[in-house]
Scaffold this active site. Structure first.
Site, PDB file in Angstrom:
ATOM      1  CG  ASN A   1       9.160 -10.118 -25.306  1.00 13.67           C
ATOM      2  OD1 ASN A   1       8.826 -10.541 -23.820  1.00 13.67           O
ATOM      3  ND2 ASN A   1       8.988  -9.199 -25.602  1.00 13.67           N
TER       4      ASN A   1
ATOM      5  CE  LYS B   1       7.232 -10.411 -28.245  1.00 11.68           C
ATOM      6  NZ  LYS B   1       7.668 -10.554 -30.190  1.00 11.68           N
TER       7      LYS B   1
ATOM      8  CG  ASP C   1       9.404  -9.304 -36.252  1.00  8.84           C
ATOM      9  OD1 ASP C   1       9.714  -8.945 -34.432  1.00  8.84           O
ATOM     10  OD2 ASP C   1       8.840  -8.656 -37.129  1.00  8.84           O
TER      11      ASP C   1
ATOM     12  CG  PHE D   1       4.286  -7.163 -22.937  1.00  8.48           C
ATOM     13  CD1 PHE D   1       3.198  -8.024 -22.825  1.00  8.48           C
ATOM     14  CD2 PHE D   1       5.182  -7.076 -24.129  1.00  8.48           C
ATOM     15  CE1 PHE D   1       3.091  -8.654 -24.231  1.00  8.48           C
ATOM     16  CE2 PHE D   1       4.754  -7.677 -25.904  1.00  8.48           C
ATOM     17  CZ  PHE D   1       4.097  -8.793 -25.378  1.00  8.48           C
ATOM     18  N   GLY D   2       4.738  -3.600 -23.134  1.00 10.68           N
ATOM     19  CA  GLY D   2       4.292  -3.331 -24.981  1.00 10.68           C
ATOM     20  C   GLY D   2       3.432  -1.721 -24.782  1.00 10.68           C
TER      21      GLY D   2
ATOM     22  CG  ASP E   1      -0.860  -4.851 -23.678  1.00 10.17           C
ATOM     23  OD1 ASP E   1      -0.728  -4.843 -25.069  1.00 10.17           O
ATOM     24  OD2 ASP E   1      -0.043  -5.819 -23.638  1.00 10.17           O
TER      25      ASP E   1
ATOM     26  CG  HIS F   1      -1.541  -9.107 -31.843  1.00  8.31           C
ATOM     27  ND1 HIS F   1      -2.051  -8.757 -30.719  1.00  8.31           N
ATOM     28  CD2 HIS F   1      -0.280  -9.374 -31.049  1.00  8.31           C
ATOM     29  CE1 HIS F   1      -1.510  -8.253 -29.641  1.00  8.31           C
ATOM     30  NE2 HIS F   1       0.007  -7.962 -30.212  1.00  8.31           N
ATOM     31  NE  ARG F   2       2.267 -12.280 -28.268  1.00  9.71           N
ATOM     32  CZ  ARG F   2       2.338 -10.871 -28.424  1.00  9.71           C
ATOM     33  NH1 ARG F   2       3.531 -10.151 -29.586  1.00  9.71           N
ATOM     34  NH2 ARG F   2       2.272  -9.758 -27.619  1.00  9.71           N
TER      35      ARG F   2
HETATM   36  P1  IMP Z   1       8.163  -7.930 -31.673  1.00 12.32           P
HETATM   37  O1  IMP Z   1       7.537  -8.394 -31.804  1.00 12.32           O
HETATM   38  O2  IMP Z   1       9.338  -8.195 -30.371  1.00 12.32           O
HETATM   39  O3  IMP Z   1       9.186  -7.490 -32.278  1.00 12.32           O
HETATM   40  O4  IMP Z   1       7.541  -6.339 -30.556  1.00 12.32           O
HETATM   41  C1  IMP Z   1       7.230  -5.267 -31.523  1.00 12.32           C
HETATM   42  C2  IMP Z   1       7.676  -3.912 -30.229  1.00 12.32           C
HETATM   43  O5  IMP Z   1       5.578  -4.430 -30.632  1.00 12.32           O
HETATM   44  C3  IMP Z   1       7.636  -4.145 -29.369  1.00 12.32           C
HETATM   45  O6  IMP Z   1       7.349  -2.730 -28.581  1.00 12.32           O
HETATM   46  C4  IMP Z   1       6.426  -5.259 -28.716  1.00 12.32           C
HETATM   47  O7  IMP Z   1       6.411  -4.268 -27.566  1.00 12.32           O
HETATM   48  C5  IMP Z   1       5.739  -4.239 -28.622  1.00 12.32           C
HETATM   49  N1  IMP Z   1       3.868  -5.341 -28.613  1.00 12.32           N
HETATM   50  C6  IMP Z   1       4.422  -7.361 -29.313  1.00 12.32           C
HETATM   51  N2  IMP Z   1       3.119  -7.422 -28.833  1.00 12.32           N
HETATM   52  C7  IMP Z   1       2.770  -6.286 -27.529  1.00 12.32           C
HETATM   53  C8  IMP Z   1       1.257  -7.050 -27.614  1.00 12.32           C
HETATM   54  O8  IMP Z   1       0.635  -7.925 -27.491  1.00 12.32           O
HETATM   55  N3  IMP Z   1       1.060  -5.821 -26.961  1.00 12.32           N
HETATM   56  C9  IMP Z   1       1.224  -4.790 -27.008  1.00 12.32           C
HETATM   57  N4  IMP Z   1       2.631  -4.317 -27.363  1.00 12.32           N
HETATM   58  C10 IMP Z   1       3.186  -5.208 -27.978  1.00 12.32           C
END
Ligand code: IMP
Length: 198
Positions: free
Chosen positions: A14, A17, A73, A153-154, A156, A181-182
């Site tokens: 990704n 990330k 994750d 993204f995601g 957000d 979180h990240r």
């Molecule tokens: P994964 O860690 O890539 O499996 O992410 C899991 C899900 O959480 C995915 O749909 C991402 O788009 C969403 N996601 C992960 N981090 C974020 C973020 O910082 N903001 C919004 N969505 C997130």
């Protein structure tokens, strides 16, 4: 040449990330992507927990490519939905769904519900010389009633961090990186490397 420069593989496909993490890393730590080590396959992610998935991805890279690495994750845990979508956050609306589909389903499942508390949880798994370490970061917040903002993204656009009225998608990358979180998990990872140097 910066002293004690360390290169480490970030086991993710990704690019969002990679970008976010790079923005908070010190100059002494450089991320190498999966492509740069010749890993083009999708990493396995079949565990029922974030910890299990993060470790599974990192172990895959360590075992198949022999590189020190970390993986991450993340899940979104919504209280009114008994912690859903949780570990299934990425494929909440189905196997090949988009972020838009996921948000639509989330808003639908929370329709008419005023209990909107939720949290993003990130687990980072690091493997150094075969030794495994885990770091956690949590961002508390609320799911909005509709999308707010175009950035990020995601999920957000529907995640409003605790104490604020703007969503992650309405913030600058810098502001999100102060509270996400990240970013919190990555700060623990950086502190770990800094302690190792001492
Ligand atoms: P994964 O860690 O890539 O499996 O992410 C899991 C899900 O959480 C995915 O749909 C991402 O788009 C969403 N996601 C992960 N981090 C974020 C973020 O910082 N903001 C919004 N969505 C997130």
């Amino acid at each position: 040449m910066i002293e004690n420069m360390r290169k480490i593989v970030f086991a993710t496909g990704n690019p969002n990330k990679v970008k976010e993490v790079n923005e908070v890393l010190p100059e002494t730590l450089t991320i190498v992507g999966l492509k740069e080590i010749g890993c083009t396959e999708e990493l396995p992610e079949t565990n029922p927990t974030l910890e299990g998935n993060a470790l599974q991805k990192a172990r895959y890279v360590y075992e198949n490519f022999g590189k020190d690495c970390f993986s991450e994750d993340t899940g979104l845990f919504v209280d009114a939905l008994d912690g859903e979508p949780g570990v299934y956050t990425a494929r909440y609306a189905g196997k090949n769904c988009t972020s838009d589909d996921n948000i639509n389903l989330l808003l639908k499942n929370l329709d008419g519900n005023n209990q909107r508390t939720a949290r993003f949880r990130t687990i980072i798994a690091l493997i150094l010389d075969g030794e495994e370490f885990l770091f956690e970061g949590i961002a508390e917040g609320n799911i909005s009633f509709e999308r707010q903002g175009e950035g990020g993204f995601g999920y957000d656009p529907v995640f409003i961090p605790e104490g604020l009225e703007t969503s992650f998608a309405e913030m600058t990358a810098e502001s999100k990186n102060e509270i996400s979180h990240r970013a919190k998990a990555v700060k623990k990872l950086i502190a770990f490397f800094e302690n190792q140097k001492a």
